[in-house]
Scaffold this motif. Structure first.
Motif, PDB file in Angstrom:
ATOM      1  N   ASP A 196       0.828  -1.255   0.018  1.00 25.14           N
ATOM      2  CA  ASP A 196      -0.128   0.083  -0.007  1.00 25.14           C
ATOM      3  C   ASP A 196       0.978   1.387  -0.240  1.00 25.14           C
ATOM      4  O   ASP A 196       1.412   1.715   0.973  1.00 25.14           O
ATOM      5  N   ARG A 199      -0.080   4.427   1.974  1.00 23.50           N
ATOM      6  CA  ARG A 199      -0.105   4.385   3.504  1.00 23.50           C
ATOM      7  C   ARG A 199       1.323   4.616   3.878  1.00 23.50           C
ATOM      8  O   ARG A 199       1.698   5.487   4.657  1.00 23.50           O
ATOM      9  N   TYR A 287       6.139   0.069   9.190  1.00 13.81           N
ATOM     10  CA  TYR A 287       5.962   0.555   7.846  1.00 13.81           C
ATOM     11  C   TYR A 287       7.121   0.017   6.985  1.00 13.81           C
ATOM     12  O   TYR A 287       6.775  -0.513   5.717  1.00 13.81           O
TER      13      TYR A 287
END
Length: 467
Positions: A196, A199, A287
């Protein structure tokens, strides 16, 4: 040197006297590995354990095979001249008369012999030819070039898929070569979706904005520390490159995949340094690393999809020419012995005793071939893996030195040696594994110096040889 002075004389005598026990001999450099193998071959014939036609001696190179043949003939002639027992003398004379029927050669030429004798069961062209390494390399290169040209002319989407992950066909030739060189390794592949990007980009911007506010207005007297430099790099990339493009974003994320150190006195407030480091580490774990991992898994799937047809193209070229390279010879032979019990029993009668020199330079597929040729599966488990097979008494003799295992680039694996040693020990106990260490090649001062140097650097463990 008198034999009575040799510390390992008992082991050397076992090699020629204990003919009904399978042996793995660890022989140090210059200790007479090949001589021990030749002496056992002569003893097997003289003592009536087998005929010269049923002995197989495996060496690592063609040159070594030629040397071994000469040494074996000389050893037979010397034994014949010295033998007083008329029965044994007849056996030695018969061996000399039929010496040309004894197989002495490389494992690849031995596999070719088996396959030529039973090509139908092996599923190959009876008139196949062995593909030498240089010719194989040329054929691999030709197959790759032709495949890439075909893709460029007929499948632009495949090129677009590569370009999307920042790759060109020329970047993949080494990957193609690796997959060809290790055909026994299963290619595990699964389609993985893209990360993603929105994000991760949002979280990155938030970190950079927050971190930039903590940076001093001026360069610290001793320069920026690691974390400050990473934050500044991220800010600069955001201002120069379009991070909406996935590849630009991924290049930055890869650059940020570091373990930065902080120097608190280079920050406006010492607590700012620790807080920034904690925030960076949290961003990295939550992340950055997951996104990079997912991207690499996605890219790997794309790369395999592109390269896999090139492997098929190469195999088709080989099949059209009825060629088998060295790895194919091994794999076909292993499959022949594994899947055809009748064929295996036939060859076990043809080749009753197998002796392997330089065993440290073999690979797992070769080891499987040796086991299937010399052993039998458990009676209640005919489909058991070859590692569970029991070797016939005296059928297998291996000699090598794990400290001289230097051919890993050709597939040799010292782990295969260690596995075989463990299997020998499990089946025969201490009798199955022995060492000969007396060095006839170098004088004592050289040996003392070398031993002193390497005693501290060679330590057993993790598949490595002990000193």
């Amino acid at each position: 040197m008198s034999k009575s002075l040799l510390k390992d004389e008992a082991a050397r005598q076992e090699i020629i006297n204990d003919l009904d026990t399978c042996l793995l001999v660890e022989a140090g450099a210059g200790s007479g590995k090949t001589s021990s193998l030749v002496r056992r071959m002569v003893a097997l014939i003289k003592e009536g354990r087998c005929r010269v036609e049923t002995i197989t001696a495996i060496t690592f190179t063609k040159k070594a095979a030629a040397e071994l043949k000469g040494r074996f003939q000389l050893a037979l002639e010397e034994a014949f001249a010295e033998e007083l027992d008329p029965v044994k003398k007849v056996k030695l004379n018969q061996a000399l008369d039929n010496l040309e029927h004894c197989f002495i050669g490389t494992v690849h030429s031995f596999c070719a012999t088996l396959l030529r004798e039973r090509p139908v069961e092996a599923g190959i062209d009876p008139v196949f030819e062995e593909l030498e390494e240089l010719d194989d390399a040329a054929l691999r290169s030709r197959a790759w070039d032709e495949y890439v040209l075909h893709i460029q002319l007929s499948d632009p989407k495949a090129l677009d898929d590569l370009s999307r992950i920042g790759c060109e066909p020329g970047d993949l030739k080494d990957f193609y070569e690796t997959l060809i060189n290790y055909p026994d390794v299963e290619i595990v592949q699964a389609a993985v979706p893209l990360p993603d990007f929105n994000r991760i980009r949002c979280e990155l911007y938030r970190l950079l904005d927050w971190g930039q506010d903590l940076l001093p207005d001026q360069v610290p007297p001793k320069g920026w520390d690691d974390l400050q430099s990473l934050i500044r790099k991220g800010v600069q990339h955001r201002s120069i490159f379009n991070l909406e493009e996935p590849l630009n974003l991924l290049n930055l994320l890869s650059d940020l995949d570091r373990k930065p150190r902080i120097t608190k006195n280079r920050w406006a407030h010492p607590d700012d340094a620790q807080n920034a480091l904690d925030a960076f580490e949290e961003f990295k774990e939550k992340y950055l690393l997951p996104s990079l991992r997912q991207w690499r898994e996605h890219s790997y799937s794309v790369l395999v999809d592109f390269v896999q047809p090139a492997l098929d193209y190469y195999r088709d070229l080989k099949d059209e020419r009825s060629k088998l390279n060295f790895q194919a010879l091994l794999q076909r032979t292993a499959a022949l012995l594994r899947d055809n019990p009748e064929v295996r029993r036939y060859f076990q009668k043809r080749f009753t005793h197998l002796l392997v020199d330089e065993f440290q330079d073999t690979d797992p597929v070769q080891t499987e071939i040796f086991w299937r040729l010399c052993g039998e599966p458990p009676k209640n488990a005919p489909d058991a893996p070859w590692t569970a097979w029991r070797i016939r008494p005296g059928a297998l003799f291996l000699v090598g030195d794990p400290k001289q295992a230097i051919y890993r680039f050709r597939g040799a694996d010292v782990g295969a040696y260690v596995q075989a040693r463990d299997l020998f020990h499990a089946q025969h106990g201490a009798r199955g594994v022995m060492s000969i260490t007396t060095n006839f090649r170098s004088c004592a001062p050289i040996l003392d110096y070398v031993n002193d140097c390497f005693a501290h650097s060679l330590s057993a463990g993790s598949g490595q040889p002990g000193f």
